[in-house]
Design a protein around this motif. Structure first.
Motif: not given
Length: 198
Positions: A71-80, A131-147
């Motif tokens: 989880x920490x590695x995933x969070x760090x990767x998504x943050x980066x 804004x659209x790219x940031x929204x898409x990135x945030x959605x990707x992050x949320x989906x990845x964390x949900x997975x």
């Protein structure tokens, strides 16, 4: 004679396991008292006993530690990834400002209002894209964390840890987070196989 020795060793081992189970259950009951009362009520004696049984051989502690590291590695990767996107956007904005300034300096005064209007439209289009790219990135992050959460739930369910199954119910997720916190606290106290200090 060997038969009796083997039976005696099995009985001693069973007694040790029972004592270990009791120690873990007692430690869990003590830790549960630190949780909010709404969650204390949801953690029955049976659930805590089943959790203590799952923790007996120490495997679950190792699984939880491995899941935490993943989880920490995933969070760090998504943050980066998000930081990289923000840096790309910062560079894009700077380049656009520079381009606009140079165009305004080279522009004849009577054409300046037309140029500024065009630049404003371009800036708005770029900001919309950002804004659209940031929204898409945030959605990707949320989906990845949900997975990742679903993977963790599935892994702990397969390991036989009481209270774990794949769910998106917020109350159940909070209960599972509390169970994980109990496991982590036991781990920090040294309640692993072969350790008696609780």
């Amino acid at each position: 004679m060997e038969r009796y020795t083997g039976a005696f060793e099995e009985a001693v081992d069973g007694a040790r396991q029972q004592e270990r189970h009791y120690q873990l259950l007692s430690a869990l009951q003590s830790l549960v008292k630190e949780l909010p009362s709404s969650f204390q009520q949801r953690l029955s004696y049976t659930t805590l006993s089943d959790l203590a049984l799952a923790l007996l051989d120490g495997t679950v502690f190792e699984i939880v530690q491995g899941l935490l590291e993943i989880q920490h590695l995933t969070e760090k990767s998504l943050y980066n990834q998000r930081l990289r996107l923000q840096n790309e956007h910062r560079v894009l904005r700077q380049a656009l400002r520079q381009k606009h300034q140079e165009a305004q300096q080279a522009c004849r005064p009577h054409n300046l209002p037309v140029l500024q209007a065009a630049q404003q439209r371009e800036l708005e289009a770029v900001e919309h894209r950002i804004r659209e790219e940031q929204r898409a990135m945030d959605q990707k992050i949320v989906l990845e964390l949900d997975r990742k959460v679903a993977d963790q739930q599935s892994t702990l369910e397969k390991a036989g840890v009481a209270g774990f199954y794949v769910t998106t119910n917020p109350q159940e997720l909070t209960l599972q987070m509390n169970l994980l916190e109990l496991i982590r606290k036991l781990q920090q106290r040294g309640c692993q196989v072969g350790k008696t200090a609780l």
